[in-house]
Design a protein around this motif. Structure first.
Motif, PDB file in Angstrom:
ATOM      1  N   LYS B 319       0.215  -9.722  66.398  1.00  0.00           N
ATOM      2  CA  LYS B 319      -0.343  -8.555  67.077  1.00  0.00           C
ATOM      3  C   LYS B 319      -0.704  -7.460  66.059  1.00  0.00           C
ATOM      4  CE  LYS B 319       1.740  -5.501  70.614  1.00  0.00           C
ATOM      5  NZ  LYS B 319       2.990  -5.432  71.406  1.00  0.00           N
ATOM      6  N   THR B 320       0.214  -7.221  65.117  1.00  0.00           N
ATOM      7  CA  THR B 320      -0.015  -6.170  64.131  1.00  0.00           C
ATOM      8  C   THR B 320      -1.146  -6.544  63.183  1.00  0.00           C
ATOM      9  OG1 THR B 320       2.360  -5.796  64.242  1.00  0.00           O
ATOM     10  CG2 THR B 320       1.180  -4.651  62.503  1.00  0.00           C
ATOM     11  N   LEU B 321      -1.162  -7.829  62.792  1.00  0.00           N
ATOM     12  CA  LEU B 321      -2.220  -8.303  61.902  1.00  0.00           C
ATOM     13  C   LEU B 321      -3.592  -8.093  62.571  1.00  0.00           C
ATOM     14  CD1 LEU B 321      -2.549  -9.704  59.128  1.00  0.00           C
ATOM     15  CD2 LEU B 321      -2.619 -11.884  60.337  1.00  0.00           C
ATOM     16  N   ASP B 322      -3.656  -8.384  63.884  1.00  0.00           N
ATOM     17  CA  ASP B 322      -4.905  -8.193  64.625  1.00  0.00           C
ATOM     18  C   ASP B 322      -5.328  -6.728  64.627  1.00  0.00           C
ATOM     19  OD1 ASP B 322      -4.870 -10.870  65.120  1.00  0.00           O
ATOM     20  OD2 ASP B 322      -4.226 -10.713  67.213  1.00  0.00           O
ATOM     21  N   ILE B 323      -4.356  -5.847  64.849  1.00  0.00           N
ATOM     22  CA  ILE B 323      -4.667  -4.411  64.875  1.00  0.00           C
ATOM     23  C   ILE B 323      -5.221  -3.973  63.512  1.00  0.00           C
ATOM     24  CG2 ILE B 323      -3.656  -2.097  65.066  1.00  0.00           C
ATOM     25  CD1 ILE B 323      -1.640  -3.306  67.054  1.00  0.00           C
ATOM     26  N   LEU B 324      -4.545  -4.441  62.442  1.00  0.00           N
ATOM     27  CA  LEU B 324      -4.975  -4.057  61.094  1.00  0.00           C
ATOM     28  C   LEU B 324      -6.385  -4.562  60.815  1.00  0.00           C
ATOM     29  CD1 LEU B 324      -1.878  -4.550  58.739  1.00  0.00           C
ATOM     30  CD2 LEU B 324      -2.743  -2.464  59.786  1.00  0.00           C
ATOM     31  N   THR B 325      -6.608  -5.825  61.141  1.00  0.00           N
ATOM     32  CA  THR B 325      -7.886  -6.453  60.802  1.00  0.00           C
ATOM     33  C   THR B 325      -9.035  -5.902  61.631  1.00  0.00           C
ATOM     34  OG1 THR B 325      -6.580  -8.438  60.476  1.00  0.00           O
ATOM     35  CG2 THR B 325      -8.965  -8.704  60.424  1.00  0.00           C
ATOM     36  N   GLN B 326      -8.759  -5.796  62.964  1.00  0.00           N
ATOM     37  CA  GLN B 326      -9.855  -5.463  63.868  1.00  0.00           C
ATOM     38  C   GLN B 326     -10.160  -3.976  63.953  1.00  0.00           C
ATOM     39  OE1 GLN B 326      -8.584  -7.498  67.413  1.00  0.00           O
ATOM     40  NE2 GLN B 326      -8.630  -9.426  66.300  1.00  0.00           N
ATOM     41  N   SER B 327      -9.104  -3.147  63.868  1.00  0.00           N
ATOM     42  CA  SER B 327      -9.439  -1.728  64.036  1.00  0.00           C
ATOM     43  C   SER B 327      -9.101  -0.861  62.826  1.00  0.00           C
ATOM     44  CB  SER B 327      -8.813  -1.177  65.325  1.00  0.00           C
ATOM     45  OG  SER B 327      -7.437  -0.989  65.172  1.00  0.00           O
ATOM     46  N   ILE B 328      -7.964  -1.087  62.187  1.00  0.00           N
ATOM     47  CA  ILE B 328      -7.585  -0.149  61.127  1.00  0.00           C
ATOM     48  C   ILE B 328      -8.399  -0.380  59.842  1.00  0.00           C
ATOM     49  CG2 ILE B 328      -5.674   0.704  59.724  1.00  0.00           C
ATOM     50  CD1 ILE B 328      -3.850   0.015  62.067  1.00  0.00           C
ATOM     51  N   LYS B 329      -8.662  -1.634  59.534  1.00  0.00           N
ATOM     52  CA  LYS B 329      -9.422  -1.914  58.302  1.00  0.00           C
ATOM     53  C   LYS B 329     -10.810  -1.256  58.352  1.00  0.00           C
ATOM     54  CE  LYS B 329     -10.840  -5.812  55.332  1.00  0.00           C
ATOM     55  NZ  LYS B 329     -12.226  -6.185  55.690  1.00  0.00           N
ATOM     56  N   PRO B 330     -11.625  -1.529  59.411  1.00  0.00           N
ATOM     57  CA  PRO B 330     -12.932  -0.852  59.459  1.00  0.00           C
ATOM     58  C   PRO B 330     -12.801   0.669  59.526  1.00  0.00           C
ATOM     59  CG  PRO B 330     -12.524  -2.172  61.456  1.00  0.00           C
ATOM     60  CD  PRO B 330     -11.453  -2.505  60.487  1.00  0.00           C
ATOM     61  N   LEU B 331     -11.770   1.149  60.223  1.00  0.00           N
ATOM     62  CA  LEU B 331     -11.605   2.586  60.432  1.00  0.00           C
ATOM     63  C   LEU B 331     -11.289   3.304  59.120  1.00  0.00           C
ATOM     64  CD1 LEU B 331     -11.563   4.018  63.321  1.00  0.00           C
ATOM     65  CD2 LEU B 331      -9.126   4.336  62.879  1.00  0.00           C
ATOM     66  N   THR B 332     -10.419   2.694  58.298  1.00  0.00           N
ATOM     67  CA  THR B 332      -9.985   3.372  57.074  1.00  0.00           C
ATOM     68  C   THR B 332     -10.843   2.982  55.877  1.00  0.00           C
ATOM     69  OG1 THR B 332      -8.450   1.566  56.642  1.00  0.00           O
ATOM     70  CG2 THR B 332      -7.563   3.477  57.806  1.00  0.00           C
ATOM     71  N   GLY B 333     -11.646   1.939  56.024  1.00  0.00           N
ATOM     72  CA  GLY B 333     -12.421   1.450  54.881  1.00  0.00           C
ATOM     73  C   GLY B 333     -11.576   0.731  53.851  1.00  0.00           C
TER      74      GLY B 333
END
Lengths: 415, 415
Positions: B319-333
Motif C-alpha cells: 500500500k505504501t509503495l503504491d502511494i509513493l510511486t503513484q502520488s508522492i513521486k510525481p508530486l515531489t519530483g
C-alpha cells in the motif's frame, strides 16, 4: 419497488459459500429495485458449539452470560453477510440486535420484544443500503444483551418487517413451504400454496417446525404478509404464502393439515378442591417460574374435587413437577401429582372445520380404529388436538392424513 | 485490599479448562480481599478463524464489518469467564467494550480509545462483583463496534486500570516476564525483575512481544503500575514489574535488553528536492492512509536533493509503495522509489546508556566483526536501533547479547 425483509436460517448461512449464495439472491432483488433488509441466524451448528463450551464450564450456565455468549453466533453471520453483499458492489451495513435497537424485557434466553427503534434503519434504507440484522437477539433498557430463545430469528424478521411497515416478510428455510404434514412421516404430504394466518398459527404452535409460533403471532397482529420459501430453490417466488383469511373468496378445504409435537410433557393434579380461583392458584406459580403452559384441561368436579391437567415443554418438566409437588400440592390440598413425558400431541387444523360437522368424530373414530387411546382432548374453532402415547405418533398421523383425504391428488387442499 | 486489573491473553483462555484455571486465580485474589477486574482476549486461534472466514468471502473485507466479526471472539471469552467465576461462588458480570463503554475513534481495525466511562463498573465493583471486560474492542460515538488492532487487549487492560485508578495492572501471558532478549534466539537470555517504563516502551515498540506498545504508553501516561506474569505459574507474585524510573536509588546497568523486529519493511525516496516541507509532503499521505511509520531517516542534502527513508509494518508495504510511486513521486519530483521487505531492526535499550559513552561504538564494532552491514541507524536517549539484512538477525542478536555482558551470570542486569 417494495420493501422486503428476508430472513435466512442457520442452514442457509452454514458456510461462506452459502452466505455468498444468499448475497446473490439479495442482489437479484436489489437489481429489481427492491429495498432489502436481511435477518440472519447463526451459522448452523454454531449455537450448539457455544452452548457446549458453556456447559463444559457450568452445566447450568447463568442466563445473562449465556445470552452474551450465544448472541455472538448471529453477530458473526451479519458481518460475513454484509461483507458478501458489499463484495457484489451493493452498499450494506450490519446491525446487532442492540444496535438496531431491539428493546426486550429482561427474561434472559427467552426474552420478548418490547419495542424496535427503526429510525436509523430507515435512514440507511432510504440511502439505498441493504441492512443486515442479527436475528434472535435484543437488548434490555439497561444495555444487557438478551436472546429470544431458539428459533427467535423468525420473530426478529417479522418484528422488523412490522416496525418498518415492509411489504413482505420472506422466511427462507430448508423446506420449500408449509405441508399438509411432515413429509418425513407421511411421504404423501403436499405443499400448500397458501394457508391462513389462523391455520399457520395452529400449525406452528403444534410443532410444525417451519415457523416459530411467536413470529406468526407477530405477523397476524401487525398484518405482515409472510411467505415461507426454500433458500435452496432457484425460483425466487414460490413457497407458501400466509394470508389473512378471506372465506368469501376462497373455497376452504375442511382441514389444511396435521400437526404433531413430541416436545411436551403432561402434568396432572388429582383430587384438587373444586373452588373458584383454583386454576389460578395452580398456574400462577408455574408462570412465575417462566414455564409456558400449552394445553389446560379441567373436568367438571365431582364431590367437591376435580382433576387438573396441563402440558409444558419437556425441558421444563422436572422444574414444573417440583413446583407442583413441593408447593402447589400442599397449598391446594390436592391428593396426588402425576406426570408423563412419553406423550405426543396431534392436531388437525383448518378454517373449513367451522362450517363442517363431524370432523371431531371422524378424528376420534380413525384413532379408535387403530387402537389408539386418547388421553386429553382440547378444541378451538379451527383445530382439534389430542394427547396420545408417544409411541403411536407416526401411526396416528398417517391414519389421519389418509382419513381426511390429504393423501389424494384431487383433494380439496389444492387452492 | 487493592483494586487489581488482571489481563489474560489468548493462550491463557484457550479452552474451558484454562478459563477455569484463571477463575481459580481470580478466586484466590478475591479471597485475599482484593477487588478484581479481569480483561480477556479471544481464545487463541479464534481471531484467526474468524479472519479466515471473512477472507473466504472477501480477501479485503470491509473494516467496519471485520470489527463486528472479530469482536465476537472476546465476547465469547467474557461470557465463559464470568460463568466460570460464578461457578466458584463469586458474583461476576461480563461487559463488552461497548457496554463498559469504551469510546474510541472511528478507525476500524486499529481504533484508539478516547474515553472510558467507569461509573457502572465502579458501582458493580463496590458491590463486590468481579468484572470481566472484553479486551481489544470499543465503540464509536454512534454505536459502531471497533477493535483496537492486534494485541489491543493489553491496552484495554491498562486503560481500564487507569480509568478505575487501580492499584496494579497485571498482564498474564505465556511468558513469565521481560527478558534481556528473546530466549528462543538466545538461550542465555535472562528474566528482569524490574524494568523502567522508558525501557519497556522501547522494548515493546521494537518487537519484544511481551507487551503491546500502546499499553505501555498508556501505563506511563496514567502512572499505572504494570506487572507482566505467566498465567501458567503457580506463584501469584513473580514476573517483571515495570517501574517509573528512579535513577537516584537504582544502580542502572548499561543496557537492559536487546529487542528485534522483522515485521517491518523499508521504503526510500531517492533524489527528493531538499526543500522545507518535504518530509511533511511525503509522510502526510502515508499517515492519511492509516499507515504507521516507525523509523524515519533523512540525510543532509547534497546538490539540492536528498534521500528520504522510513520503515512501516510489512502488511502496509505494498500500500505504501503504491502511494509513493503513484502520488508522492510525481508530486515531489523524486528520482526513484526503492523498497525492501527483507530487513530486520535490532535495538539495544537501557536507561544506563545515558551516562555511558561508547555504547554505540561497541554495538557497531560487534556487528562489523560479524561482517554485518548496517543499512539505517536511528538513536534515542535510551536506545540505538539499526536496520540490517533479515538473514543476519539471529547472528546479530546473539553477538550483541554477549558483547554487552547480558549472557553473564554476574552481569549488571541483576537488580
Amino acid at each position: 419497488m417494495a420493501l422486503i425483509v428476508q430472513k435466512y436460517g442457520g442452514t442457509s448461512v452454514a458456510n461462506p459459500e452459502r452466505i455468498q449464495k444468499v448475497a446473490e439472491r439479495v442482489a437479484r432483488f436489489h437489481a429489481q429495485g427492491h429495498q432489502i433488509v436481511v435477518v440472519v441466524s447463526a451459522m448452523s451448528g454454531e449455537t450448539d458449539r457455544l452452548i457446549r463450551l458453556a456447559k463444559e464450564i457450568n452445566p447450568h450456565p447463568d442466563g445473562r452470560e449465556l445470552d452474551v455468549l450465544v448472541s455472538t453466533g448471529e453477530q458473526v453471520t451479519i458481518a460475513l453477510m454484509a461483507m458478501a453483499i458489499k463484495e457484489l458492489g451493493i452498499p450494506a451495513r450490519s446491525y446487532t440486535g442492540g444496535q438496531v435497537r431491539i428493546l426486550t424485557d429482561e427474561a434472559h434466553t427467552k426474552a420478548r420484544i418490547l419495542d424496535i427503534q427503526a429510525d436509523r434503519l430507515l435512514a440507511d434504507i432510504a440511502a439505498g443500503t441493504v441492512i443486515v440484522v442479527a436475528g434472535f437477539q435484543g437488548m434490555t433498557e439497561r444495555g444487557d444483551i438478551t436472546t429470544l430463545g431458539r428459533g427467535g430469528s423468525d420473530t426478529t424478521g417479522v418484528a422488523i418487517a412490522a416496525a418498518l411497515k415492509a411489504d413482505e416478510c420472506q422466511i427462507y428455510t430448508d423446506v420449500d413451504g408449509v405441508y399438509t404434514t411432515d413429509p418425513r412421516i407421511v411421504p404423501e404430504a403436499r405443499r400448500l400454496a397458501t394457508i391462513t394466518f389462523e391455520e399457520m398459527l395452529e400449525m406452528a404452535s403444534l410443532g410444525s417446525k417451519v415457523l416459530q409460533i411467536r413470529s406468526v403471532e407477530f405477523a397476524g397482529k401487525y398484518k405482515v404478509k409472510l411467505r415461507v420459501l426454500s433458500s435452496f430453490s432457484e425460483n425466487d417466488n414460490e413457497g407458501t404464502l400466509i394470508t389473512f383469511e378471506d372465506s368469501k373468496t376462497m373455497e376452504q378445504p375442511i382441514i389444511s393439515g396435521i400437526a404433531f409435537n413430541r416436545d411436551e410433557a403432561k402434568l396432572s393434579l388429582l383430587g384438587v378442591p373444586d373452588r373458584p380461583g383454583i386454576a389460578h392458584a395452580i398456574l400462577s406459580p408455574v408462570g412465575e417460574a417462566h414455564v409456558d403452559v400449552d394445553m389446560i384441561i379441567q373436568n367438571t368436579g365431582v364431590d367437591g374435587s376435580t382433576d387438573f391437567s396441563f402440558t409444558v415443554h419437556r425441558n421444563d418438566y422436572q422444574k414444573t413437577l417440583d413446583i407442583l409437588t413441593q408447593s402447589i400440592k400442599p397449598l391446594t390440598g390436592a391428593r396426588e401429582v402425576q406426570g408423563d413425558c412419553k406423550i405426543c400431541k396431534i392436531s388437525i387444523v383448518g378454517v373449513g372445520m367451522r362450517s363442517h360437522a363431524g370432523v371431531a368424530s371422524l378424528m376420534f373414530r380413525t384413532l379408535a380404529d387403530e387402537g389408539i387411546n386418547i388421553q386429553m382432548i382440547s378444541t378451538s374453532e379451527i383445530k382439534i388436538s389430542v394427547v396420545i402415547d408417544e409411541k403411536y405418533m407416526e401411526l396416528a398421523v398417517r391414519a389421519l392424513h389418509k382419513a381426511f383425504g390429504l393423501d389424494s391428488e384431487n383433494s380439496l387442499i389444492e387452492r
